[in-house]
Motif scaffolding. Sequence first.
Motif, mmCIF file in Angstrom:
data_model
loop_
_atom_site.group_PDB
_atom_site.id
_atom_site.type_symbol
_atom_site.label_atom_id
_atom_site.label_comp_id
_atom_site.label_asym_id
_atom_site.label_seq_id
_atom_site.Cartn_x
_atom_site.Cartn_y
_atom_site.Cartn_z
ATOM 1 N N GLU A 244 12.606 28.034 13.461
ATOM 2 C CA GLU A 244 13.997 28.268 13.880
ATOM 3 C C GLU A 244 14.525 29.573 13.317
ATOM 4 O O GLU A 244 15.269 30.296 13.987
ATOM 5 C CB GLU A 244 14.883 27.090 13.439
ATOM 6 C CG GLU A 244 14.665 25.830 14.248
ATOM 7 C CD GLU A 244 14.765 26.085 15.749
ATOM 8 O OE1 GLU A 244 15.790 26.637 16.191
ATOM 9 O OE2 GLU A 244 13.810 25.763 16.479
ATOM 10 N N THR B 189 11.648 24.554 10.230
ATOM 11 C CA THR B 189 12.765 25.385 9.762
ATOM 12 C C THR B 189 12.425 26.871 9.818
ATOM 13 O O THR B 189 13.286 27.697 10.136
ATOM 14 C CB THR B 189 13.147 25.002 8.322
ATOM 15 O OG1 THR B 189 11.972 25.032 7.495
ATOM 16 C CG2 THR B 189 13.765 23.613 8.274
ATOM 17 N N ARG C 123 13.165 32.293 15.490
ATOM 18 C CA ARG C 123 13.774 32.328 16.826
ATOM 19 C C ARG C 123 15.108 33.074 16.823
ATOM 20 O O ARG C 123 15.538 33.592 17.853
ATOM 21 C CB ARG C 123 13.966 30.905 17.360
ATOM 22 C CG ARG C 123 12.653 30.188 17.684
ATOM 23 C CD ARG C 123 12.886 28.903 18.471
ATOM 24 N NE ARG C 123 11.670 28.114 18.617
ATOM 25 C CZ ARG C 123 10.710 28.370 19.504
ATOM 26 N NH1 ARG C 123 10.834 29.401 20.326
ATOM 27 N NH2 ARG C 123 9.641 27.593 19.580
#
Length: 299
Positions: A187, A184, A190
């Motif tokens: 992400e 998590t 990102r």
Amino acid sequence: MTYDVGIIGSGPAGLSAAIYAKRANLSAVVIEKEYEGTGQIAESGQVDNYLGLPGISGYDLGEQFREHAVKFGVSFLEQEVTEIKKEDSAVFTIIFEDGSSVETKTVIYAAGATPRRANIPGEQEYSGKGVSYCAICDGSFYRGKKVAVLGGGDTALDDAVYLADLAEQVYVIHRRKEFRGAATTVEKLRKKENVTFVLEHQVKEITGAEKVNGVVLENGTAIAVDGVFVAYGSVPQTNLVKELVILDAAGYVKAEETGETSLAGLYVAGDVRTKKLRQVVTAVSDGANAATAVVEYLK
């Protein structure tokens, strides 16, 4: 003489515990392995998050802590502890490298944790001059600048998230393609435009002049940065107590805010215990709590 409390470690946690113990009229001795040591805080070039003393150097802050303890009449022993014993008696025996020992009714263990090093050229040379092991401590110095975060675990990922809100550009450099940290968090990173992943690469050198100005990868690629955060986590200094108390999976001593451990009379304070935030302010708090718990225990 049997002391009321033996405090192992002379960093902020240990010195805070000593002051609180003396204020409670306990006989206390601080045992330190380095002459007039003040813990890792002395290695910080600047401390900007200790209330009331913005911009003070870590060395000066540590010296003020120590002077405060000396003023209160705290006793110090310059010895390296090799063993802590508590057998049938309620008294602890703290044994030193030279074979001597002291007896104490309680122990506050404040030996701390040490950051895992990258062990690459330039790391030691620029420590405190662009190389840091604590994003929360030093991140504010890199507002609008470029930084590299080394590592692929939760420490590195959390540091990168924190730094992304401060720095112009964050390079996350990890030797593998996959991360060991939370998916998590990956992400979340990102989605941040100022975060660049440099995967399947390692830093072979940290470069600089007076301060850090870049890193060089093992393939020769140079990346210009103003700071490098070595985020491989910490190693708790728990070898002396691992047979006496319960540790968590990472090797930290399981203890709540009071510092009380699974062994009656043995308390922990500072970076060595299980907690979310390891900072000088929480170390000082831990020392106060542990000493207060010792007072209640001795009653």
